[in-house]
Design an enzyme around this catalytic site. Structure first.
Site, PDB file in Angstrom:
ATOM      1  N   ASP A 120       0.823  -1.349  -0.209  1.00 57.79           N
ATOM      2  CA  ASP A 120      -0.024   0.011  -0.020  1.00 57.79           C
ATOM      3  C   ASP A 120       0.967   1.165   0.059  1.00 57.79           C
ATOM      4  O   ASP A 120       1.577   1.686   1.122  1.00 57.79           O
ATOM      5  CB  ASP A 120      -0.775  -0.159   1.215  1.00 57.79           C
ATOM      6  N   ASP A 138      -2.082   6.193  -4.851  1.00 55.47           N
ATOM      7  CA  ASP A 138      -2.543   5.080  -3.947  1.00 55.47           C
ATOM      8  C   ASP A 138      -2.670   3.861  -4.243  1.00 55.47           C
ATOM      9  O   ASP A 138      -4.005   3.520  -4.768  1.00 55.47           O
ATOM     10  CB  ASP A 138      -3.443   5.704  -2.881  1.00 55.47           C
TER      11      ASP A 138
END
Length: 388
Positions: free
Chosen positions: A100, A282
């Site tokens: 992530d 992201d």
């Protein structure tokens, strides 16, 4: 950020799992190959909720590859999230983790956990010869009500053959129900260490650089699409030109908030034109999320309807939509019309964009699937090109 099978999950995280791979010597690039999983069920609303929690302070089946250093990856529920296997401890215990770029913590389920899901692989510190206990506590919460907490420790973490010594790890002692039901065992953050929950601990990327395990302070991301048989790759220390489908554009990054924050100078969405704004790249968020005002303009450009929960319904026929075009540092990057239709339930289609009450945009997987991205932590900057 951790992504679940739903939208909240989508926004929160993109998973990347690392499988068995031969050990690699220092300074050798690390590859993470992603394979698609044909299982399918999506939900846009939960993705919005997850993103809201992640950025709360700003609210306004695996296939092995034979290549040395390569690790097979899984694409969960039709591009909702990607995850891979990471090896922790000595002897190694394999865990499914979400890679992530929107968070900085490395944590996962452990045998210290009283309520972690029965399907989760739980790291057992008693079985690792290189485990070192630490008394630091950590706690993470998300906007959809999910949370996890536990204690920190140190151990060897192996990413596709690169062994990181004395890596800080978060051992979950408690998980909320949302994490209990999630297909992954934890999260591996690739944002900057200024937002790490456990202070004075380094991210895996920090340690790979300081321990000189990679030649360059970079990692690159290619995410495949289920519609094109999935696949993908995370590569540490280098980039793979085979996935670069055009000129690489260098874009400055503002890391003051701990994120991969870039400036988009212009965006065209159907009949709407939007001026400059900032966006966070992201991998842990599935959709494109805009500020409330921007999202309304994008929706108007495509004739999309606001569902009141951060999502939009949109025309199901991509032929009646035009690509969304972003201008970044002078170069144009497209989101094709097909990817603007995220999900279809009956005769209703949900858009690949939405809003979450944030004061910036999030360039999630809908953007990343269409553009190859090289993240340089030292400069910092990113280099972006259309994906091949």
């Amino acid at each position: 950020m951790k992504l679940t099978a739903s939208i909240a999950t989508l926004l929160a995280v993109t998973l990347f799992t690392i499988t068995d791979a031969a050990s690699t010597s220092k300074a050798k690039p690390l590859h993470f190959n992603l394979d698609a999983n044909p299982s399918y069920r999506r939900n846009a609303t939960r993705s919005v909720l997850r993103a809201r929690g992640k950025y709360a302070s700003h609210l306004t089946g695996l296939t092995e590859f034979s290549r040395p250093g390569a690790v097979a990856m899984a694409d969960y529920e039709n591009d909702i999230e990607y995850y891979g296997n990471v090896k922790v401890g000595t002897p190694a215990q394999t865990l499914k983790l979400n890679f992530d770029t929107g968070s900085a913590d490395l944590w996962f389920a452990s045998t210290l956990c009283s309520n972690c899901g029965s399907k989760h692989k739980k790291f057992n510190p008693k079985k690792s010869k290189t485990y070192k206990k630490d008394s630091t506590k950590w706690s993470i919460g998300y906007g959809d009500g999910s949370s996890a907490s536990g204690t920190m420790a140190y151990d060897t973490v192996n990413l596709g053959g690169i062994s990181i010594k004395k890596q800080g790890i978060g051992l979950a002692q408690r998980e909320s129900s949302a994490f209990v039901s999630d297909p992954v065992d934890g999260l591996l953050g690739l944002a900057f260490n200024s937002i790490i929950t456990a202070e004075n601990f380094k991210t895996p990327m920090d340690n790979m650089i300081s321990q000189k395990l990679i030649k360059s302070p970079i990692f690159s991301v290619y995410l495949g699409k289920q519609a094109k048989k999935g696949g993908g790759e995370f590569l540490f220390g280098a980039y793979n030109s085979a996935h670069v489908g055009g000129k690489l554009t260098t874009v400055p990054v503002d890391k003051s908030q701990g994120f991969w924050d870039i400036k988009i100078s212009k965006m065209t969405a159907g009949k709407s034109s939007i001026g400059s704004f900032r966006g966070i790249i992201d991998t842990g968020t599935t959709l494109l999320l805009f500020t409330d005002e921007m999202a309304a303009k994008v929706a108007k450009g495509y004739g999309a309807k606001d569902n009141g929960d951060g999502t939009y319904t949109i025309n199901c026929d991509p032929k009646k939509l035009s690509p969304l075009v972003m201008t970044i540092n002078g170069a144009k990057f497209q989101i094709p019309a097909a990817d603007l239709v995220f999900d279809k339930i009956g005769n209703t289609c949900y858009a690949g964009f939405g809003y979450a009450g944030l004061d910036f945009a999030i360039l999630g997987d809908v953007f990343i699937k269409n553009n190859y991205i090289i993240f340089n932590q030292k400069v910092p900057n990113v280099r972006i090109a259309p994906v091949k």
